[in-house]
Design a protein around this motif. Sequence first.
Motif, PDB file in Angstrom:
ATOM      1  N   PRO A  41       0.827  -1.210   0.000  1.00 28.35           N
ATOM      2  CA  PRO A  41       0.000   0.000   0.000  1.00 28.35           C
ATOM      3  C   PRO A  41       0.861   1.260   0.000  1.00 28.35           C
ATOM      4  O   PRO A  41       1.789   1.387   0.810  1.00 28.35           O
ATOM      5  N   GLY A  42       0.571   2.154  -0.918  1.00 27.36           N
ATOM      6  CA  GLY A  42       1.281   3.419  -0.976  1.00 27.36           C
ATOM      7  C   GLY A  42       2.675   3.342  -1.557  1.00 27.36           C
ATOM      8  O   GLY A  42       3.409   4.337  -1.556  1.00 27.36           O
ATOM      9  N   LYS A  43       3.045   2.176  -2.081  1.00 27.40           N
ATOM     10  CA  LYS A  43       4.392   2.017  -2.618  1.00 27.40           C
ATOM     11  C   LYS A  43       4.331   1.602  -4.080  1.00 27.40           C
ATOM     12  O   LYS A  43       3.307   1.120  -4.576  1.00 27.40           O
ATOM     13  N   GLU A  44       5.456   1.767  -4.761  1.00 28.92           N
ATOM     14  CA  GLU A  44       5.557   1.352  -6.150  1.00 28.92           C
ATOM     15  C   GLU A  44       5.630  -0.176  -6.232  1.00 28.92           C
ATOM     16  O   GLU A  44       6.119  -0.847  -5.320  1.00 28.92           O
ATOM     17  N   ARG A  45       5.145  -0.680  -7.356  1.00 25.63           N
ATOM     18  CA  ARG A  45       5.314  -2.107  -7.618  1.00 25.63           C
ATOM     19  C   ARG A  45       6.795  -2.409  -7.747  1.00 25.63           C
ATOM     20  O   ARG A  45       7.543  -1.636  -8.357  1.00 25.63           O
ATOM     21  N   GLU A  46       7.226  -3.553  -7.185  1.00 30.13           N
ATOM     22  CA  GLU A  46       8.638  -3.882  -7.247  1.00 30.13           C
ATOM     23  C   GLU A  46       8.863  -5.332  -7.659  1.00 30.13           C
ATOM     24  O   GLU A  46       8.057  -6.228  -7.365  1.00 30.13           O
ATOM     25  N   PHE A  47       9.967  -5.534  -8.323  1.00 29.02           N
ATOM     26  CA  PHE A  47      10.384  -6.859  -8.758  1.00 29.02           C
ATOM     27  C   PHE A  47      10.751  -7.712  -7.555  1.00 29.02           C
ATOM     28  O   PHE A  47      11.389  -7.234  -6.616  1.00 29.02           O
ATOM     29  N   VAL A  48      10.381  -8.977  -7.598  1.00 33.78           N
ATOM     30  CA  VAL A  48      10.736  -9.929  -6.555  1.00 33.78           C
ATOM     31  C   VAL A  48      11.640 -11.019  -7.113  1.00 33.78           C
ATOM     32  O   VAL A  48      12.734 -11.252  -6.592  1.00 33.78           O
ATOM     33  N   ALA A  49      11.185 -11.704  -8.154  1.00 34.13           N
ATOM     34  CA  ALA A  49      11.956 -12.817  -8.706  1.00 34.13           C
ATOM     35  C   ALA A  49      11.470 -13.126 -10.109  1.00 34.13           C
ATOM     36  O   ALA A  49      10.368 -12.738 -10.496  1.00 34.13           O
ATOM     37  N   ALA A  50      12.308 -13.824 -10.872  1.00 32.44           N
ATOM     38  CA  ALA A  50      11.937 -14.263 -12.212  1.00 32.44           C
ATOM     39  C   ALA A  50      12.626 -15.585 -12.504  1.00 32.44           C
ATOM     40  O   ALA A  50      13.681 -15.893 -11.929  1.00 32.44           O
ATOM     41  N   ILE A  51      12.025 -16.363 -13.401  1.00 31.33           N
ATOM     42  CA  ILE A  51      12.605 -17.643 -13.795  1.00 31.33           C
ATOM     43  C   ILE A  51      12.398 -17.836 -15.277  1.00 31.33           C
ATOM     44  O   ILE A  51      11.312 -17.602 -15.807  1.00 31.33           O
ATOM     45  N   SER A  57      17.049 -20.531 -15.326  1.00 34.14           N
ATOM     46  CA  SER A  57      17.819 -19.445 -14.716  1.00 34.14           C
ATOM     47  C   SER A  57      16.898 -18.621 -13.826  1.00 34.14           C
ATOM     48  O   SER A  57      15.746 -18.367 -14.183  1.00 34.14           O
ATOM     49  N   THR A  58      17.402 -18.216 -12.672  1.00 34.27           N
ATOM     50  CA  THR A  58      16.582 -17.463 -11.739  1.00 34.27           C
ATOM     51  C   THR A  58      17.218 -16.121 -11.402  1.00 34.27           C
ATOM     52  O   THR A  58      18.443 -15.967 -11.470  1.00 34.27           O
ATOM     53  N   TYR A  59      16.377 -15.182 -11.028  1.00 34.71           N
ATOM     54  CA  TYR A  59      16.802 -13.817 -10.746  1.00 34.71           C
ATOM     55  C   TYR A  59      16.020 -13.333  -9.532  1.00 34.71           C
ATOM     56  O   TYR A  59      14.821 -13.610  -9.427  1.00 34.71           O
ATOM     57  N   TYR A  60      16.687 -12.620  -8.630  1.00 35.98           N
ATOM     58  CA  TYR A  60      16.052 -12.187  -7.395  1.00 35.98           C
ATOM     59  C   TYR A  60      16.383 -10.730  -7.070  1.00 35.98           C
ATOM     60  O   TYR A  60      17.469 -10.243  -7.373  1.00 35.98           O
ATOM     61  N   ALA A  61      15.429 -10.092  -6.411  1.00 35.41           N
ATOM     62  CA  ALA A  61      15.713  -8.790  -5.829  1.00 35.41           C
ATOM     63  C   ALA A  61      16.619  -8.999  -4.621  1.00 35.41           C
ATOM     64  O   ALA A  61      16.521 -10.027  -3.935  1.00 35.41           O
ATOM     65  N   GLY A  62      17.466  -8.037  -4.347  1.00 33.93           N
ATOM     66  CA  GLY A  62      18.390  -8.170  -3.240  1.00 33.93           C
ATOM     67  C   GLY A  62      17.689  -8.353  -1.901  1.00 33.93           C
ATOM     68  O   GLY A  62      18.193  -9.032  -1.007  1.00 33.93           O
ATOM     69  N   SER A  63      16.506  -7.761  -1.776  1.00 37.95           N
ATOM     70  CA  SER A  63      15.786  -7.807  -0.500  1.00 37.95           C
ATOM     71  C   SER A  63      15.231  -9.185  -0.165  1.00 37.95           C
ATOM     72  O   SER A  63      14.872  -9.456   0.983  1.00 37.95           O
ATOM     73  N   VAL A  64      15.131 -10.070  -1.171  1.00 41.93           N
ATOM     74  CA  VAL A  64      14.555 -11.393  -0.924  1.00 41.93           C
ATOM     75  C   VAL A  64      15.544 -12.518  -1.186  1.00 41.93           C
ATOM     76  O   VAL A  64      15.258 -13.685  -0.864  1.00 41.93           O
ATOM     77  N   LYS A  65      16.694 -12.198  -1.744  1.00 41.28           N
ATOM     78  CA  LYS A  65      17.661 -13.245  -2.090  1.00 41.28           C
ATOM     79  C   LYS A  65      18.088 -13.981  -0.829  1.00 41.28           C
ATOM     80  O   LYS A  65      18.398 -13.373   0.183  1.00 41.28           O
ATOM     81  N   GLY A  66      18.073 -15.303  -0.929  1.00 48.45           N
ATOM     82  CA  GLY A  66      18.420 -16.124   0.225  1.00 48.45           C
ATOM     83  C   GLY A  66      17.224 -16.508   1.081  1.00 48.45           C
ATOM     84  O   GLY A  66      17.313 -17.421   1.902  1.00 48.45           O
ATOM     85  N   LEU A  86       9.919 -14.800   6.560  1.00 49.05           N
ATOM     86  CA  LEU A  86       9.165 -13.627   6.156  1.00 49.05           C
ATOM     87  C   LEU A  86       9.291 -12.498   7.167  1.00 49.05           C
ATOM     88  O   LEU A  86       9.399 -12.733   8.387  1.00 49.05           O
ATOM     89  N   LYS A  87       9.264 -11.281   6.638  1.00 49.17           N
ATOM     90  CA  LYS A  87       9.384 -10.078   7.454  1.00 49.17           C
ATOM     91  C   LYS A  87       8.143  -9.202   7.236  1.00 49.17           C
ATOM     92  O   LYS A  87       7.502  -9.288   6.178  1.00 49.17           O
TER      93      LYS A  87
END
Length: 123
Positions: A41-51, A57-66, A86-87
Amino acid sequence: QVQLVESGGGLVQAGGSLRLSCVVSGRTFSNIAMGWFRQAPGKEREFVAAINWSDRSTYYAGSVKGRFTISRDNAKNTVFLQMNSLKPEDTAVYYCPGHTSGSYYLGGSYNYWGQGTQVTVSS
């Protein structure tokens, strides 16, 4: 008509886990990447992961990697997002769009957005 249906969201305590699923119908997404994005809510859409659909091949945002793991089942046209540790800041609506062209990290590179699934992490 292409449809993407996300599911698996819910309410979980901090430190808990959820597994999101995204079923694609109306088209076989062979050799096409799928992504997960989120919007709080109130924030921009952001990338999380892709495959990538073919070579995984996989790709992750730094905030969720690991903590998050994206996977897919080609035979079932389904993409998963396993979310561990989860946070509260992971609280958002999660979407799984199909990639068309361009950077995996940009929402404009995707099409066929679903309705999303709500993830709420309590502290």
